[in-house]
Design a protein around this motif. Structure first.
Motif, mmCIF file in Angstrom:
data_model
loop_
_atom_site.group_PDB
_atom_site.id
_atom_site.type_symbol
_atom_site.label_atom_id
_atom_site.label_comp_id
_atom_site.label_asym_id
_atom_site.label_seq_id
_atom_site.Cartn_x
_atom_site.Cartn_y
_atom_site.Cartn_z
ATOM 1 N N LEU A 12 0.935 -1.129 0.090
ATOM 2 C CA LEU A 12 0.057 0.249 0.289
ATOM 3 C C LEU A 12 1.469 1.215 0.066
ATOM 4 C CD1 LEU A 12 -2.879 1.701 0.097
ATOM 5 C CD2 LEU A 12 -2.110 0.637 2.453
ATOM 6 N N SER A 13 1.655 1.554 0.884
ATOM 7 C CA SER A 13 2.873 2.361 1.108
ATOM 8 C C SER A 13 3.021 2.245 -0.495
ATOM 9 C CB SER A 13 4.471 2.060 2.266
ATOM 10 O OG SER A 13 4.849 3.643 2.025
ATOM 11 N N ASN A 14 3.717 1.519 -1.006
ATOM 12 C CA ASN A 14 4.237 1.636 -2.814
ATOM 13 C C ASN A 14 2.744 1.809 -3.630
ATOM 14 O OD1 ASN A 14 6.885 1.136 -1.783
ATOM 15 N ND2 ASN A 14 6.734 -1.386 -2.516
ATOM 16 N N ALA A 15 2.010 1.769 -3.290
ATOM 17 C CA ALA A 15 1.199 2.446 -4.539
ATOM 18 C C ALA A 15 0.735 4.053 -4.401
ATOM 19 C CB ALA A 15 0.354 1.339 -3.875
ATOM 20 N N ILE A 16 1.028 4.056 -2.629
ATOM 21 C CA ILE A 16 0.291 5.855 -2.516
ATOM 22 C C ILE A 16 1.872 6.422 -2.890
ATOM 23 C CG2 ILE A 16 0.165 7.514 -1.213
ATOM 24 C CD1 ILE A 16 -1.011 5.511 1.129
ATOM 25 N N SER A 17 2.581 6.071 -2.443
ATOM 26 C CA SER A 17 3.612 7.006 -3.021
ATOM 27 C C SER A 17 4.026 6.673 -4.539
ATOM 28 C CB SER A 17 4.855 6.149 -2.679
ATOM 29 O OG SER A 17 6.197 6.933 -2.599
ATOM 30 N N LYS A 18 3.665 6.170 -5.499
ATOM 31 C CA LYS A 18 3.935 5.847 -6.575
ATOM 32 C C LYS A 18 2.928 6.911 -7.569
ATOM 33 C CE LYS A 18 5.985 1.394 -7.455
ATOM 34 N NZ LYS A 18 5.348 -0.289 -8.021
ATOM 35 N N SER A 19 2.132 6.976 -6.762
ATOM 36 C CA SER A 19 0.392 7.373 -7.076
ATOM 37 C C SER A 19 1.153 9.728 -6.961
ATOM 38 C CB SER A 19 -0.386 7.454 -6.296
ATOM 39 O OG SER A 19 -1.108 6.256 -7.214
ATOM 40 N N LEU A 20 1.410 9.990 -5.961
ATOM 41 C CA LEU A 20 1.336 10.891 -5.834
ATOM 42 C C LEU A 20 2.701 11.503 -6.290
ATOM 43 C CD1 LEU A 20 1.195 10.668 -1.635
ATOM 44 C CD2 LEU A 20 0.250 12.114 -2.677
ATOM 45 N N LYS A 21 3.939 10.368 -6.421
ATOM 46 C CA LYS A 21 5.219 11.136 -7.288
ATOM 47 C C LYS A 21 4.164 12.016 -9.025
ATOM 48 C CE LYS A 21 8.711 8.516 -4.908
ATOM 49 N NZ LYS A 21 9.131 7.252 -5.195
ATOM 50 N N ILE A 22 3.619 10.449 -9.199
ATOM 51 C CA ILE A 22 2.845 10.867 -10.779
ATOM 52 C C ILE A 22 2.363 12.371 -10.628
ATOM 53 C CG2 ILE A 22 0.564 9.761 -12.120
ATOM 54 C CD1 ILE A 22 1.393 7.664 -11.538
ATOM 55 N N GLU A 23 1.911 12.943 -8.967
ATOM 56 C CA GLU A 23 1.523 13.906 -8.729
ATOM 57 C C GLU A 23 2.142 14.775 -9.043
ATOM 58 O OE1 GLU A 23 -2.504 14.204 -9.513
ATOM 59 O OE2 GLU A 23 -2.795 12.730 -10.358
ATOM 60 N N LYS A 24 3.048 14.686 -8.878
ATOM 61 C CA LYS A 24 4.297 15.594 -8.835
ATOM 62 C C LYS A 24 4.674 15.946 -7.692
ATOM 63 C CE LYS A 24 4.999 15.792 -13.847
ATOM 64 N NZ LYS A 24 6.012 14.743 -14.060
ATOM 65 N N TYR A 25 4.310 15.323 -6.226
ATOM 66 C CA TYR A 25 4.612 15.066 -4.896
ATOM 67 C C TYR A 25 5.878 14.395 -4.920
ATOM 68 C CZ TYR A 25 -0.106 17.140 -4.128
ATOM 69 O OH TYR A 25 -1.228 17.769 -3.951
ATOM 70 N N ASP A 26 6.845 15.186 -4.423
ATOM 71 C CA ASP A 26 7.915 14.603 -3.466
ATOM 72 C C ASP A 26 7.968 13.861 -2.458
ATOM 73 O OD1 ASP A 26 10.394 14.351 -2.898
ATOM 74 O OD2 ASP A 26 11.364 16.205 -2.187
ATOM 75 N N VAL A 27 8.041 12.710 -2.271
ATOM 76 C CA VAL A 27 7.384 11.619 -1.273
ATOM 77 C C VAL A 27 8.584 10.893 -0.212
ATOM 78 C CG1 VAL A 27 5.990 9.809 -0.944
ATOM 79 C CG2 VAL A 27 5.092 11.465 -2.870
ATOM 80 N N GLU A 28 8.786 10.634 0.366
ATOM 81 C CA GLU A 28 10.005 9.860 1.448
ATOM 82 C C GLU A 28 8.225 8.430 2.439
ATOM 83 O OE1 GLU A 28 12.372 11.461 3.570
ATOM 84 O OE2 GLU A 28 13.114 12.461 1.890
ATOM 85 N N CYS A 29 9.147 7.722 2.243
ATOM 86 C CA CYS A 29 8.385 7.071 3.339
ATOM 87 C C CYS A 29 9.076 6.306 4.130
ATOM 88 C CB CYS A 29 7.766 5.323 2.241
ATOM 89 S SG CYS A 29 7.323 5.568 0.442
ATOM 90 N N ALA A 30 7.871 6.056 5.589
ATOM 91 C CA ALA A 30 8.297 5.099 6.635
ATOM 92 C C ALA A 30 7.680 3.851 6.944
ATOM 93 C CB ALA A 30 8.687 6.670 7.986
ATOM 94 N N TYR A 31 8.156 3.181 7.793
ATOM 95 C CA TYR A 31 6.668 1.816 7.461
ATOM 96 C C TYR A 31 7.041 1.617 9.675
ATOM 97 C CZ TYR A 31 8.559 1.461 3.092
ATOM 98 O OH TYR A 31 9.308 1.771 1.457
ATOM 99 N N ASN A 32 7.365 2.387 10.267
ATOM 100 C CA ASN A 32 6.446 2.690 11.873
ATOM 101 C C ASN A 32 6.568 3.811 12.556
ATOM 102 O OD1 ASN A 32 8.937 2.399 12.972
ATOM 103 N ND2 ASN A 32 9.745 0.903 11.952
ATOM 104 N N GLY A 33 6.014 4.291 13.388
ATOM 105 C CA GLY A 33 5.918 5.052 14.274
ATOM 106 C C GLY A 33 7.239 5.762 14.853
ATOM 107 N N GLU A 34 7.621 4.658 14.814
ATOM 108 C CA GLU A 34 9.244 5.113 15.355
ATOM 109 C C GLU A 34 10.275 5.828 14.043
ATOM 110 O OE1 GLU A 34 12.500 2.957 18.294
ATOM 111 O OE2 GLU A 34 12.704 1.852 16.510
ATOM 112 N N GLU A 35 9.315 4.788 12.808
ATOM 113 C CA GLU A 35 10.913 5.523 11.118
ATOM 114 C C GLU A 35 10.083 7.085 11.435
ATOM 115 O OE1 GLU A 35 10.807 3.324 8.479
ATOM 116 O OE2 GLU A 35 11.797 1.542 9.308
ATOM 117 N N CYS A 36 8.878 7.472 11.694
ATOM 118 C CA CYS A 36 8.587 8.755 11.000
ATOM 119 C C CYS A 36 8.813 9.342 11.995
ATOM 120 C CB CYS A 36 7.252 8.150 11.057
ATOM 121 S SG CYS A 36 5.671 10.379 11.841
#
Length: 223
Positions: A12-36
């Protein structure tokens, strides 16, 4: 616009990230609250998309911690839960909006645009005791006095405020502020801390930067 996606479901993270990048947003991902929380201690984002059910630190607790630190970045909370009580808990923790899974990308983008419009009208400040750090203008302020910081000075003061009451080692500071500058000597940390101390004195602040030999540095009230 820079968006942080915090979601433990990597598909799901990858899907959201790819969709946002298509919309020209700069995207980074974290996979738990600690990484955030770690990423937010180092970088600024225009929006956070935060899942609720995550390992280590869940989304509600991570949101609560960010708000207690004075971070006002808009947060859109995602969850598979649909109970009213869960939505209320998320909003009470400091989230700005709430989207229940499964959701359409069209609705996700609409909510993102709305939060970014709202966020652009907010002056973001971090506070510690009698000082505040304006994240829009790079100014360190006390009452009606303000001093503009350099980019490195700003990052260092931001790091101290986001980790208040915690000693930061010189190496931790180097890794955070000068991570790609391999030719910089670690003594530069002391130079910048000395400069920030002088800036605090110019502002007549009761705050200073304490040093603990062999441990590190932290913000504190003058003794």
């Amino acid at each position: 616009m820079k968006i942080l996606v915090v979601e433990d479901d990597k598909d799901l993270s990858n899907a959201i990230s790819k969709s946002l990048k298509i919309e020209k947003y700069d995207v980074e991902c974290a996979y738990n609250g600690e990484e955030c929380l770690n990423l937010l201690s180092l970088y600024n984002y225009d929006l956070i998309i935060m899942d609720v059910m995550m390992p280590k630190i869940n989304g509600i607790e991570a949101t609560r911690i960010l708000r207690n630190k004075g971070i006002k970045t808009p947060i859109l909370m995602l969850t598979a839960r649909s109970m009213i009580e869960d939505k209320v808990m998320g909003l009470d923790s400091g989230a700005d909006d709430y989207l229940t899974k499964p959701f359409s990308l069209k609705e996700l983008f609409a909510r993102i645009r709305a939060l970014l419009r709202r966020g652009n009208s907010i002056i973001t400040k971090l506070e510690f005791e009698d000082i505040s750090l304006n994240q829009d203008t790079f100014e360190l302020q006390k009452d009606n006095k303000s001093i503009h910081l350099t980019a490195k000075e700003f990052k260092l003061m931001e790091l101290f405020i986001l980790n208040q009451n915690t000693y930061l080692s010189s190496q931790r500071i180097m890794d955070s502020i000068w991570e790609n500058d391999n030719d910089v000597d670690i003594s530069v940390v002391w130079v910048f801390i000395s400069n920030l101390r002088k800036t605090l004195e110019k502002l007549d602040s009761k705050t200073t930067i304490l040093s603990n030999r062999g441990v590190g540095y932290k913000l504190a009230l003058k003794e």
